[in-house]
Enzyme design. Structure first.
Site, PDB file in Angstrom:
ATOM      1  N   GLU A 210      29.572  -7.870  33.425  1.00  0.00           N
ATOM      2  CA  GLU A 210      29.548  -6.422  33.715  1.00  0.00           C
ATOM      3  C   GLU A 210      30.105  -5.648  32.800  1.00  0.00           C
ATOM      4  O   GLU A 210      31.411  -5.932  32.154  1.00  0.00           O
ATOM      5  CB  GLU A 210      30.002  -5.966  35.240  1.00  0.00           C
ATOM      6  CG  GLU A 210      29.254  -6.784  36.397  1.00  0.00           C
ATOM      7  CD  GLU A 210      29.814  -6.130  37.598  1.00  0.00           C
ATOM      8  OE1 GLU A 210      30.788  -5.337  37.706  1.00  0.00           O
ATOM      9  OE2 GLU A 210      29.451  -6.800  38.748  1.00  0.00           O
TER      10      GLU A 210
ATOM     11  N   ASP B 151      28.170 -12.345  42.522  1.00  0.00           N
ATOM     12  CA  ASP B 151      29.426 -12.424  42.992  1.00  0.00           C
ATOM     13  C   ASP B 151      29.232 -11.659  44.163  1.00  0.00           C
ATOM     14  O   ASP B 151      30.236 -11.513  44.728  1.00  0.00           O
ATOM     15  CB  ASP B 151      30.648 -11.827  42.109  1.00  0.00           C
ATOM     16  CG  ASP B 151      30.290 -10.536  41.464  1.00  0.00           C
ATOM     17  OD1 ASP B 151      29.120  -9.992  41.791  1.00  0.00           O
ATOM     18  OD2 ASP B 151      31.258  -9.958  40.977  1.00  0.00           O
ATOM     19  N   SER B 152      28.292 -11.070  44.430  1.00  0.00           N
ATOM     20  CA  SER B 152      28.094 -10.425  45.769  1.00  0.00           C
ATOM     21  C   SER B 152      28.277 -11.647  46.887  1.00  0.00           C
ATOM     22  O   SER B 152      28.156 -11.134  48.070  1.00  0.00           O
ATOM     23  CB  SER B 152      26.696  -9.866  45.749  1.00  0.00           C
ATOM     24  OG  SER B 152      25.630 -11.174  45.303  1.00  0.00           O
TER      25      SER B 152
ATOM     26  N   GLU C 223      21.651  -1.317  37.384  1.00  0.00           N
ATOM     27  CA  GLU C 223      22.185  -0.967  38.895  1.00  0.00           C
ATOM     28  C   GLU C 223      22.401   0.253  38.994  1.00  0.00           C
ATOM     29  O   GLU C 223      23.292   1.152  38.269  1.00  0.00           O
ATOM     30  CB  GLU C 223      23.126  -2.183  39.290  1.00  0.00           C
ATOM     31  CG  GLU C 223      23.460  -1.977  40.688  1.00  0.00           C
ATOM     32  CD  GLU C 223      24.386  -2.836  41.398  1.00  0.00           C
ATOM     33  OE1 GLU C 223      24.851  -3.976  40.720  1.00  0.00           O
ATOM     34  OE2 GLU C 223      24.650  -2.821  42.498  1.00  0.00           O
TER      35      GLU C 223
ATOM     36  N   LYS D 132      26.328 -13.779  33.629  1.00  0.00           N
ATOM     37  CA  LYS D 132      26.085 -12.306  33.718  1.00  0.00           C
ATOM     38  C   LYS D 132      27.556 -11.724  33.574  1.00  0.00           C
ATOM     39  O   LYS D 132      28.583 -12.262  34.204  1.00  0.00           O
ATOM     40  CB  LYS D 132      25.559 -11.891  34.923  1.00  0.00           C
ATOM     41  CG  LYS D 132      25.370 -10.575  35.100  1.00  0.00           C
ATOM     42  CD  LYS D 132      24.346 -10.066  36.110  1.00  0.00           C
ATOM     43  CE  LYS D 132      24.917 -10.081  37.402  1.00  0.00           C
ATOM     44  NZ  LYS D 132      26.107  -9.008  37.805  1.00  0.00           N
TER      45      LYS D 132
ATOM     46  N   ASP E 202      26.935 -15.463  37.987  1.00  0.00           N
ATOM     47  CA  ASP E 202      27.852 -14.275  37.583  1.00  0.00           C
ATOM     48  C   ASP E 202      29.479 -14.658  37.462  1.00  0.00           C
ATOM     49  O   ASP E 202      29.723 -15.415  38.119  1.00  0.00           O
ATOM     50  CB  ASP E 202      27.874 -13.237  38.831  1.00  0.00           C
ATOM     51  CG  ASP E 202      27.849 -11.873  38.572  1.00  0.00           C
ATOM     52  OD1 ASP E 202      27.549 -11.503  37.538  1.00  0.00           O
ATOM     53  OD2 ASP E 202      27.529 -11.400  40.023  1.00  0.00           O
TER      54      ASP E 202
HETATM   55  O1  KIV Z   1      26.368  -9.957  42.470  1.00  0.00           O
HETATM   56  C1  KIV Z   1      25.028  -9.638  42.565  1.00  0.00           C
HETATM   57  O2  KIV Z   1      24.315  -9.788  43.676  1.00  0.00           O
HETATM   58  C2  KIV Z   1      24.646  -8.816  41.406  1.00  0.00           C
HETATM   59  C3  KIV Z   1      23.271  -8.154  41.622  1.00  0.00           C
HETATM   60  C4  KIV Z   1      23.509  -7.068  42.524  1.00  0.00           C
HETATM   61  C5  KIV Z   1      22.658  -7.801  40.396  1.00  0.00           C
HETATM   62  O3  KIV Z   1      25.316  -8.533  40.544  1.00  0.00           O
END
Ligand code: KIV
Length: 316
Positions: free
Chosen positions: A134, A63-64, A199, A132, A102
């Site tokens: 969090e 989600d970055s 992280e 993924k 994500d």
């Molecule tokens: O969204 C992302 O890029 C991440 C990584 C930093 C692990 O969650």
């Protein structure tokens, strides 16, 4: 429209091509054998293809992308539909790496049944092989595992908690917090998580968790003792337009490379040195010699080699 036939272009063959598809159980096997796991984010076909062809084991559609692709201030704004769109593009590019999507902020923070339904969309509609999430959401990890959806956990500095954390700060900086982090990690593993991103935590805390956990840890700003490492693609190649965090190593300066290429292109257009005659299509000689026979005579075969389908679209 580009005339380049992008999707069927020949792949550069890489040593990784002959290796079997990476699966979630394969990551655990790598941990067991002491083989480091390489992971990177990717958000589109081109970068995912480069990452996969380079033999990286695990591709995260992170989600970055909210920040590095869409220009948001943090990751909170990106939607399920946007994440699905990017995951599909990545999935089309990847042959070998494990593709993990994500789950964005808000898509798994309510009822567990809603979260499972959202996760199912990533598998069904976008081809993700794992999702993924969090935080120490143990019940949700159990529910996703029961629904046959492999899960990667994410603990420590969890960017979706930026408002609660009051910024992006290294986590688990006391012995108590490190011990709580380890308890959370063990609980996620026990609930069925197949891997865990750590992280922004002290190296010592990450090392302890890595030693204690049966599943692989993938570190980002968590020191060298994790089972694998992940970076954001745009950090790796300097496409973030911001100073790098301490844990980032820049392996290339794509920003400088692209700037230079774009400036040269603009100059060539302004000086009329692009395109050249050699970069132009031509009428066949017969058509040029016999005025009136015209464009319907078609193109020289030699001029039609770029991509016949695209050329026909373009010419019609
Ligand atoms: O969204 C992302 O890029 C991440 C990584 C930093 C692990 O969650």
């Amino acid at each position: 429209m580009s005339l380049t036939d992008f999707s069927s272009g020949a792949r550069v063959s890489q040593p990784g091509d002959s290796l079997p598809k990476v699966t979630m159980p394969a990551l655990s096997e790598m941990k067991r054998q002491g083989k480091p796991i390489s992971a990177l984010t990717a958000y589109d076909y081109a970068t995912a293809r480069l990452v996969d062809e380079a033999g990286v084991d695990f591709i995260l559609v992170g989600d970055s992308l909210a920040q590095v692709v869409l220009g948001h201030e943090n990751t909170l704004a990106v939607t399920v539909d946007e994440m699905l769109y990017h995951t599909r593009a990545v999935r089309r590019a990847v042959r070998r790496a494990l593709v993990v999507a994500d789950m964005p902020f808000g898509s798994y923070h309510g009822a567990i049944s809603d979260a499972v339904a959202n996760a199912v969309r990533f598998v069904k509609e976008a081809g993700a092989e794992a999702v993924k999430i969090e935080g120490p959401r143990v019940e949700l990890v159990r529910a996703l595992t029961d629904a046959e959806i492999p899960v990667v956990g994410h603990l420590g500095l969890t960017p979706q908690s930026v408002n609660r954390m009051g910024g992006y700060r290294v986590q688990a900086r006391t012995a108590e917090a490190a011990s709580q982090l380890q308890d959370d990690a063990l609980a996620l593993a026990e609930a069925g998580a197949g891997a865990l991103v750590l992280e922004g935590v002290p190296r010592e805390a990450a090392a302890g968790i890595t030693a204690a956990l049966p599943i692989p840890t993938i570190g980002i700003g968590a020191g060298p003792d994790c089972d694998g490492q992940i970076l954001v693609f745009h950090d790796l190649v300097n496409l973030t337009f911001a100073p790098a965090a301490k844990f980032v190593r820049r392996y290339a300066d794509a920003s400088a490379l692209f700037h230079s290429a774009i400036e040269h292109y603009r100059e060539d257009v302004e000086h009329r040195t692009f395109p050249s005659d050699a970069e132009s299509y031509h009428l066949p000689k017969s058509a040029r010699q016999a005025p009136g026979t015209g464009a319907e005579s078609g193109f020289d075969d030699a001029d039609a080699i770029v991509n016949r389908d695209a050329l026909e679209d373009w010419a019609s």
